[in-house]
Scaffold this active site. Sequence first.
Site, PDB file in Angstrom:
ATOM      1  N   ASN A 107       1.528  11.643   7.521  1.00  0.00           N
ATOM      2  CA  ASN A 107       0.211  11.898   6.752  1.00  0.00           C
ATOM      3  C   ASN A 107      -0.147  13.685   6.814  1.00  0.00           C
ATOM      4  O   ASN A 107      -0.132  13.231   7.923  1.00  0.00           O
ATOM      5  CB  ASN A 107      -0.585  10.652   6.112  1.00  0.00           C
TER       6      ASN A 107
ATOM      7  N   CYS B  37      -7.929   8.291   0.935  1.00  0.00           N
ATOM      8  CA  CYS B  37      -6.721   7.886   2.505  1.00  0.00           C
ATOM      9  C   CYS B  37      -8.144   7.494   3.223  1.00  0.00           C
ATOM     10  O   CYS B  37      -7.981   8.233   4.412  1.00  0.00           O
ATOM     11  CB  CYS B  37      -5.692   8.901   2.668  1.00  0.00           C
ATOM     12  N   GLY B  38      -8.465   6.266   4.040  1.00  0.00           N
ATOM     13  CA  GLY B  38      -9.011   5.736   4.604  1.00  0.00           C
ATOM     14  C   GLY B  38      -8.455   6.318   6.168  1.00  0.00           C
ATOM     15  O   GLY B  38      -9.760   6.875   6.820  1.00  0.00           O
TER      16      GLY B  38
ATOM     17  N   ASN C 145      -9.558   4.469  -4.270  1.00  0.00           N
ATOM     18  CA  ASN C 145      -8.040   3.675  -3.634  1.00  0.00           C
ATOM     19  C   ASN C 145      -8.279   2.592  -4.145  1.00  0.00           C
ATOM     20  O   ASN C 145      -9.059   2.066  -4.001  1.00  0.00           O
ATOM     21  CB  ASN C 145      -7.868   3.858  -1.892  1.00  0.00           C
TER      22      ASN C 145
ATOM     23  N   ASN D 204       2.838  -0.115   0.760  1.00  0.00           N
ATOM     24  CA  ASN D 204       2.778   1.090   0.617  1.00  0.00           C
ATOM     25  C   ASN D 204       3.244   1.266  -1.469  1.00  0.00           C
ATOM     26  O   ASN D 204       3.603  -0.111  -1.651  1.00  0.00           O
ATOM     27  CB  ASN D 204       2.949   2.464   0.663  1.00  0.00           C
TER      28      ASN D 204
ATOM     29  N   CYS E  79      -4.489  -0.041   6.634  1.00  0.00           N
ATOM     30  CA  CYS E  79      -5.359   1.349   5.487  1.00  0.00           C
ATOM     31  C   CYS E  79      -6.378   1.506   5.901  1.00  0.00           C
ATOM     32  O   CYS E  79      -7.010   0.105   5.387  1.00  0.00           O
ATOM     33  CB  CYS E  79      -4.948   1.066   4.296  1.00  0.00           C
ATOM     34  N   GLY E  80      -7.086   2.201   5.768  1.00  0.00           N
ATOM     35  CA  GLY E  80      -8.386   1.802   6.152  1.00  0.00           C
ATOM     36  C   GLY E  80      -9.268   1.359   4.953  1.00  0.00           C
ATOM     37  O   GLY E  80     -10.401   0.421   5.196  1.00  0.00           O
ATOM     38  N   ASN E  81      -9.057   2.136   3.296  1.00  0.00           N
ATOM     39  CA  ASN E  81      -9.760   1.531   2.884  1.00  0.00           C
ATOM     40  C   ASN E  81      -9.265   0.195   1.970  1.00  0.00           C
ATOM     41  O   ASN E  81     -10.497  -0.593   1.317  1.00  0.00           O
ATOM     42  CB  ASN E  81      -9.779   2.261   1.416  1.00  0.00           C
TER      43      ASN E  81
END
EC number: 5.1.1.7
Length: 273
Positions: free
Chosen positions: A181, A209-210, A11, A60, A69-71
């Site tokens: 998602n 996607c984290g 990402n 986004n 958003c994890g990453n």
Amino acid sequence: MVFYKYSGSGNDFLITQSFKKKDFSNLAQQVCHRHEGFGADGLVVVLPSKDYDYEWDFYNSDGSKAGMCGNASRCVGLFAYQHAIAPKEHVFLAGKREISIRIEEPNIVESNLGNYQILDTIPNLRCKKFFTNNSVLENIPMFYLINTGVPHLVGFVKNKGLLNSLNTLELRALRHEFNANINIAFIENKETIFLQTYERGVEDFTLACGTGMAAVFIAARLFHNTPKKATLIPKSNEFLELSLKNDGIFYKGVARYIGMSVLGMGVFKNGCF
């Protein structure tokens, strides 16, 4: 306006700073555009905070806001450390979530996503109307709707090769039906899981996607008896280690600085900011 580009697990994100909360939706659409902008999966705006080292607004690439958003959390953690905003171990606010960061040299970043919520278990029958003939998804008996900061629908296939045969139109229909998602995964062994993610806000497959990896990790743990630590491998093949501890889900993996971009004043005159 200066943007710093970072990447985590495939990402990529543009990170900038602001001293005031504003609506950056239009700006996110422009700068994240792959052909007409700098290109990124999302825009992170780092803001000052009274109670934390900093906080963020995350957008986004289509301009929609997301709480988590994890990453991106790992990327912004590395950015904050490299720009002397925060120490190696720090806490920032993502929406309503406290995210703890720990940086290991040179560029390994661990973030604590926090807790998760099982929203629903969905039998295949509820989804069949969205499947085409000979769909890969037909043989998935159960889907799991899990919130790991944002909602994710998770299903498991029994053959790794099927991950390369997913139908975008089917996943798009499921994304709109469940406003989530979509993640399709394959458990290779108890500690290695491959996955593909169709991400809302991007409206396509993403390299990683984290929060999707976290949702797959939790679904595998709860419903397929995998251990509390596993390696998740997304489309980018940049693996991420996930572990489940008392205070939540932990991500650990490489984050890297890519480069810097400067946005000229023309964008302000055109009303994009």
